[in-house]
Design an enzyme around this catalytic site. Structure first.
Site, PDB file in Angstrom:
ATOM      1  N   LYS A  35       0.848  -1.206   0.000  1.00 13.90           N
ATOM      2  CA  LYS A  35       0.000   0.000   0.000  1.00 13.90           C
ATOM      3  C   LYS A  35       0.882   1.254   0.000  1.00 13.90           C
ATOM      4  O   LYS A  35       2.092   1.168   0.264  1.00 13.90           O
ATOM      5  CB  LYS A  35      -0.923  -0.020   1.215  1.00 13.90           C
ATOM      6  CG  LYS A  35      -0.195  -0.009   2.551  1.00 13.90           C
ATOM      7  CD  LYS A  35      -1.160  -0.260   3.697  1.00 13.90           C
ATOM      8  CE  LYS A  35      -0.413  -0.296   5.015  1.00 13.90           C
ATOM      9  NZ  LYS A  35      -1.262  -0.772   6.112  1.00 13.90           N
ATOM     10  N   ARG A 130     -10.962   0.131  14.842  1.00 16.57           N
ATOM     11  CA  ARG A 130     -11.054   0.966  13.637  1.00 16.57           C
ATOM     12  C   ARG A 130     -12.095   0.339  12.710  1.00 16.57           C
ATOM     13  O   ARG A 130     -13.162   0.884  12.524  1.00 16.57           O
ATOM     14  CB  ARG A 130      -9.691   1.089  12.934  1.00 16.57           C
ATOM     15  CG  ARG A 130      -8.638   1.824  13.775  1.00 16.57           C
ATOM     16  CD  ARG A 130      -7.388   2.130  12.977  1.00 16.57           C
ATOM     17  NE  ARG A 130      -6.924   0.954  12.222  1.00 16.57           N
ATOM     18  CZ  ARG A 130      -5.747   0.886  11.609  1.00 16.57           C
ATOM     19  NH1 ARG A 130      -4.912   1.908  11.644  1.00 16.57           N
ATOM     20  NH2 ARG A 130      -5.393  -0.202  10.959  1.00 16.57           N
ATOM     21  N   TYR A 253      17.315  29.413   8.134  1.00 19.22           N
ATOM     22  CA  TYR A 253      16.130  30.112   8.641  1.00 19.22           C
ATOM     23  C   TYR A 253      16.072  30.090  10.157  1.00 19.22           C
ATOM     24  O   TYR A 253      16.356  29.070  10.790  1.00 19.22           O
ATOM     25  CB  TYR A 253      14.861  29.466   8.080  1.00 19.22           C
ATOM     26  CG  TYR A 253      14.659  29.722   6.600  1.00 19.22           C
ATOM     27  CD1 TYR A 253      14.493  31.015   6.115  1.00 19.22           C
ATOM     28  CD2 TYR A 253      14.623  28.660   5.710  1.00 19.22           C
ATOM     29  CE1 TYR A 253      14.298  31.241   4.761  1.00 19.22           C
ATOM     30  CE2 TYR A 253      14.424  28.888   4.353  1.00 19.22           C
ATOM     31  CZ  TYR A 253      14.270  30.185   3.881  1.00 19.22           C
ATOM     32  OH  TYR A 253      14.074  30.405   2.553  1.00 19.22           O
TER      33      TYR A 253
HETATM   34  C1  LIG Z   1      -0.542  -1.957   6.565  1.00 17.14           C
HETATM   35  C2  LIG Z   1      -1.172  -3.238   6.931  1.00 17.14           C
HETATM   36  C3  LIG Z   1      -0.400  -4.372   7.177  1.00 17.14           C
HETATM   37  C4  LIG Z   1       1.123  -4.337   7.199  1.00 17.14           C
HETATM   38  O1  LIG Z   1       1.571  -3.723   8.381  1.00 17.14           O
HETATM   39  P1  LIG Z   1       3.142  -3.681   8.734  1.00 17.14           P
HETATM   40  O2  LIG Z   1       3.191  -3.173  10.124  1.00 17.14           O
HETATM   41  O3  LIG Z   1       3.766  -2.724   7.773  1.00 17.14           O
HETATM   42  O4  LIG Z   1       3.646  -5.047   8.572  1.00 17.14           O
HETATM   43  C5  LIG Z   1      -1.048  -5.569   7.430  1.00 17.14           C
HETATM   44  N1  LIG Z   1      -2.398  -5.640   7.457  1.00 17.14           N
HETATM   45  C6  LIG Z   1      -3.174  -4.570   7.240  1.00 17.14           C
HETATM   46  C7  LIG Z   1      -4.645  -4.715   7.287  1.00 17.14           C
HETATM   47  C8  LIG Z   1      -2.603  -3.347   6.974  1.00 17.14           C
HETATM   48  O5  LIG Z   1      -3.381  -2.276   6.755  1.00 17.14           O
END
Ligand SMILES: *Cc1c(COP(=O)(O)O)cnc(C)c1O
Length: 356
Positions: A35, A130, A253
């Site tokens: 993702k 969630r 800055y």
């Molecule tokens: C992002 C996500 C993962 C992976 O999580 P990591 O901590 O990066 O391994 C797994 N399952 C779901 C549902 C997620 O949204």
């Protein structure tokens, strides 16, 4: 000439890290989580290193379609499911697997006209609060999904809040087993932290993300010592100017840094518009000419400044590593009060990316 800033994606490191995940959960199949544009590494760049996975997990329909266009014919899981009835047309057309976490989604599936049943991961809210059905409501949701002609295989799924922390997963596994009791079907529970540290949660599919990119689920590099992960991204640039300061002169800055005595500083072509966090404080580690030194002054949009005291030979053109092969991204993240995930995801569109 483009600016000297470059993100290099290490294909062999991705493949190594996927193998590390498999070694930890040898009986489970793997959803490689890609993702957010493969955690900022670029989906197309990351794909060749991860193609030995069993499936890919992501969020955006566009990314799912892109994976198909890259030639991936295997399973693709939408980790948040879908949002509108028209999304289901894309799911159908590209044979995607979808998470279902709500009655609204079930209703849309019941109303949909499909060319074939859609495979589903039915999500339980086992304590994260969630997404998903509570353990009490899970069986009814499963029965409704099973009765829906548009639904094919159903995998039972939940997500952990503390697999990387002290509270752990026991309370959520107990809730999951209570809610899923007597329901047949494969199970998918583990993120990276559970894949590494909670074998009890491996079941049929694991869903590692961050470890595929070689960073730590906790944001602490030492927590993955000996695991065998390799950084999948190196963000590197060069010194584009060097200044010699007298005692009392300031940098950048807000005059945020004042030289305590005569010193050389370097100006690096990388700033917050490239994704380097503006909140990075003085002292954040950075590598110049292979030597670990520190950020000084305020990060600006296109530049940042470093202390050259430990590397007196450094000059214009010296190589600078923001993070990567020589400097774990989590070390930088920790100095900024965050985790590696946020840094790699933040790498901006304007940064050129090269896969090797
Ligand atoms: C992002 C996500 C993962 C992976 O999580 P990591 O901590 O990066 O391994 C797994 N399952 C779901 C549902 C997620 O949204």
């Amino acid at each position: 000439m483009p600016r000297p800033l470059l993100a290099t994606i290490h294909t062999a490191a991705l493949a190594n890290n996927l193998a590390v995940a498999r070694r930890h959960a040898p009986k489970a199949k793997v959803w490689a989580v890609v993702k957010a544009n493969a955690y900022g590494h670029g989906l197309a760049r990351a794909f060749p290193g991860l193609r030995a996975t069993d499936g890919f997990g992501l969020l955006d329909l566009e990314e799912a379609v892109k994976l198909r266009e890259l030639g991936w014919a295997g399973p693709i899981l939408l980790l948040e499911g879908f949002f509108r009835p028209t999304d289901i047309d894309v799911i159908d057309r590209y044979s995607l697997t979808t998470t279902v976490h709500s009655d609204e989604q079930l209703r849309m599936l019941e109303m949909a006209r499909l060319s074939k049943p859609v495979n589903v991961q039915l999500k339980m809210n086992s304590g994260m609060n969630r997404l998903g059905y509570t353990p009490e409501k899970f069986r009814a949701a499963w029965e409704r999904a099973r009765a829906c002609p548009g639904v094919g295989q159903i995998v039972l799924m939940t997500h952990f809040s503390d697999a990387d922390g002290e509270r752990g997963i026991e309370h959520q596994i107990d809730a999951f087993e209570r809610g899923a009791e007597g329901i047949a079907g494969a199970r998918s529970l583990s993120n990276s932290a559970a894949t590494l540290w909670h074998p009890r949660a491996h079941f049929d599919w694991v869903r590692p993300g961050i470890i595929l990119y070689g960073a730590s689920p906790t944001g602490v590099t030492a927590d993955v010592d000996g695991v065998g992960l390799q950084p999948a991204m190196t963000l590197a640039s060069e010194l584009i100017a060097v200044q010699t300061l007298a005692k009392g002169q300031t940098v950048g800055y807000g005059s945020a840094f004042t030289a305590p005595g005569p010193m050389r500083i370097g100006v690096v072509a990388c700033g917050y518009a490239d994704g380097y966090l503006r909140c990075a404080p003085e002292g954040t580690p950075i590598i110049v000419d292979g030597v670990r030194t520190r950020l000084i002054g305020r990060v600006s949009m296109d530049m940042l400044t470093v202390d050259l005291t430990p590397c007196p030979a450094a000059n214009v053109g010296s190589r600078v590593e923001l993070w990567g092969a020589q400097l774990p991204v989590d070390d930088v993240a920790r100095a900024c009060g965050t985790i590696g995930y946020e840094l790699t995801c933040a790498v901006a569109q304007r940064v050129p990316v090269l896969a090797e």
